[in-house]
Motif scaffolding. Structure first.
Motif: not given
Lengths: 384, 384
Positions: A207-222, A287-293, A375-381
């Motif tokens: 479920d690559n799609t679902g996983g990626a979606r949740r990951l991005t949602e996590h960042l958005l929610s931060l 100017a990203p505040t986060a990077v997904l790999a 630990a590698s994700t946190a709210p944007p600065h």
DNA sequence: TTGTAGGCGTTATCAC
DNA sequence: GTGATAACGCCTACAA
């Protein structure tokens, strides 16, 4: 030269047929006869001639495992799991395709030539219709020859849309990724001209799609709104599905506008790609505040590049990977990622390949992907 | 059922023998005949029957690769390199022994049964004389059957003394047994009782002893005097050689006294072992100012445990690993370690297995190990 | 329960 | 240069 069945038979005072029966064990033999035979085998240090028996029986105990690169943990873990299931009687033939379609076909032919009992094809599929067709043909010939075929970590043949299960929703998301070149048209599984084109091929899709979606949602929610994406190799299902999930999440928030500027395409699943991709992102002034790999290995490269640019992770910029490799928890910082149960998926693929487990309904099962926040994700600065 | 040589022959209007000759290519055939044959092969989608040809030719194109666990980067990298050399015509059969002597023997038999063209045995050897003898017997039968045998990452057969000093030497661990620094050739078979008992078996030994010695010397030079050691599985050559190197360095400074208290034995080459080993060391009150681990994976576990105990690496305590896995540079902190060129060693093993490279003098070459200093080691801290 | 005999698909050795 | 024709070593109906 070498000692043969006949030698053993002579020594044991029985016929070759009896020896054969004792050794294959699938036929009744008197206990004391069997004893004599086994002793003769011991004494003569007899070892069955595999090719001869494969020829006569029209089947071998070889199981093919196609991987991109066995040195990559993604494939290493899956291959290891497959082996843990096929045990001591079957031999795993591990073929590194390097992601090359030609080599994939070449190895499939080589495995057919060995009359492999089963073949497990792992990882990304190349989304070229021509290659897909050639691949389907090879796999079909394999199954026709009696080999069991299992797809692990790629969508079912001829049905790229079915890949992520949940991926089906948000159809518009794929627009920017060039679905036109995708394999979506090869579908037509039901009612098509070729009934049951997937003659018994079992698929374990991730479920690559679902996983990626949740990951991005996590960042958005931060609170992140500008999320860079270092994608994997182009024209690969895994790459596209992960990107699809990412974009679905963005779209839900109306953030697709800058997505292309924030995405670096066409990298490999390795560290240098992450390193270069991060620099490219910085160079673009996105100017990203986060990077997904594309995956954890790429993420490590991203982190290294950012660090060298004087950026702190996650204080200045968040980073996340995919796959949750064993070492990701020990990275600096510990990586937020998406876990795919590679070992259990590989083990299941192994059982499926041996026919020790029934096929899932429809021949396709989707392996879930779980968000792992570290630990590698946190709210944007907010920069001064 | 399947299309055979005879079918192709009929279609091309030639004899089966001719088709065979065209396909194997090692025999003169008229150009136009060959053309017809090849076309027939195309049209019929003919695929050679591997078992049949292996039976007739008394040789297969299978190459066995014995590893502990293909999911372990140490083995994954070597196996990948082997494959990169054996190419598209030979198929690598990768066997996970899990470090079990029995499975090692079982797989060797299975490979003999397949009439494998070559076998590459990688990683630690178990130091049990009985097993060694059984192993030697199996390998010899393999070579007698025409298979090429290559040992990669373990000492030569029958020469446990050649590896890095005899383990039997209780206290004075390995004084002067060091086989020099990396460049040393264990080749000479110096006064060895068994001259060339290894019928054509080629060995690529790793300089574990030298590498470990240099690593410990590095720590000593930083000022450390109490160095903990989380060793690998007992009775393995790699484990012992690395430990030997460590002790050699200690002994040179007269620091062997507390060595045993500071050493945790019998772990596996995995993260939990490092984690537990570090805690054990702390529990013992051995008060190390640095901890060496059996390899990088173990070192990561050590770091995790120390961190959880509130100790900073390297400020409070230094840590170092071994092998320099790809991710070690991205660990937290970046790991000081010893690099063994696993890829090039594996590639060479592959060439040796195919006979594409001549054997080194004496049949044994030593792969050098290089100290890599990174952030996880620093001068010891004086506690208040 | 055990033996007999034919065949599996190639390769290799002869002749032609 | 090409074509018959034995092996190669084992499996498996079919008989006994």
């Amino acid at each position: 030269m070498a000692v043969t069945l006949a030698d053993v038979a002579a020594r044991a005072g029985v016929s070759a047929a009896t020896v054969s029966r004792v050794l294959s064990g699938n036929y009744p033999v008197a206990a004391h006869t069997r004893g004599r035979v086994l002793r003769a085998v011991e004494e003569l240090e007899y070892v069955v001639n595999g090719p001869a028996s494969a020829l006569a029986a029209a089947s071998s105990d070889l199981v093919g495992v196609l991987v991109n690169d066995i040195a990559d943990p993604f494939f290493g873990i899956i291959a290891s799991a497959v082996q843990s299931e096929i045990g001591d009687r079957k031999l795993p033939v591990v073929c590194n395709t390097g992601g090359s379609p030609e080599r994939e076909l070449t190895y499939l032919t080589l495995l057919q030539r060995q009359r492999a009992a089963a073949v497990v094809v792992t990882g990304s599929a190349v989304e070229d219709p021509e290659h897909q067709a050639a691949l389907a043909a090879r796999l079909q010939r394999l199954t026709e020859g009696g080999a069991r075929v299992v797809l692990c970590g790629r969508p079912p043949m001829g049905g790229s849309a079915a890949g992520g299960g949940t991926a089906a929703r948000g159809a518009g998301a794929g627009a920017g990724t060039g679905t036109g070149t995708g394999a979506a048209e090869t579908a037509g599984a039901p009612g098509g001209p070729a009934p049951a084109a997937d003659g018994g091929i079992v698929t374990l899709a991730f479920d690559n799609t679902g996983g990626a979606r949740r990951l991005t949602e996590h960042l958005l929610s931060l609170g992140h709104r500008r999320i860079g994406y270092v994608a994997g190799p182009a024209d690969r299902t895994t790459t596209r599905h992960r990107l699809d999930g990412h974009r679905q999440a963005l779209e839900a928030r109306g953030l697709l506008a800058d997505a292309e500027l924030l995405t670096v395409h066409g990298c490999a699943y390795d560290r240098p790609s992450g390193y270069d991709g991060a620099l490219e992102l910085l160079r673009r002034g996105a100017a990203p505040t986060a990077v997904l790999a594309a995956n954890d290995t790429v993420a490590l490269g991203v982190c290294a590049a950012l660090r060298e640019q004087g950026l702190r992770v996650p204080e200045d910029i968040s980073v996340a990977g995919f796959d949750d490799f064993p070492y990701s928890v020990d990275a600096h910082p510990a990586l937020t990622t998406v876990r795919i149960p590679l070992h259990s998926a590989g083990a299941r693929a192994g059982r499926l390949a041996l026919g020790r487990e029934g096929a899932p309904p429809g021949g396709v099962a989707t392996v879930p992907a779980e968000l792992i926040v570290r630990a590698s994700t946190a709210p944007p600065h907010s920069f001064p």
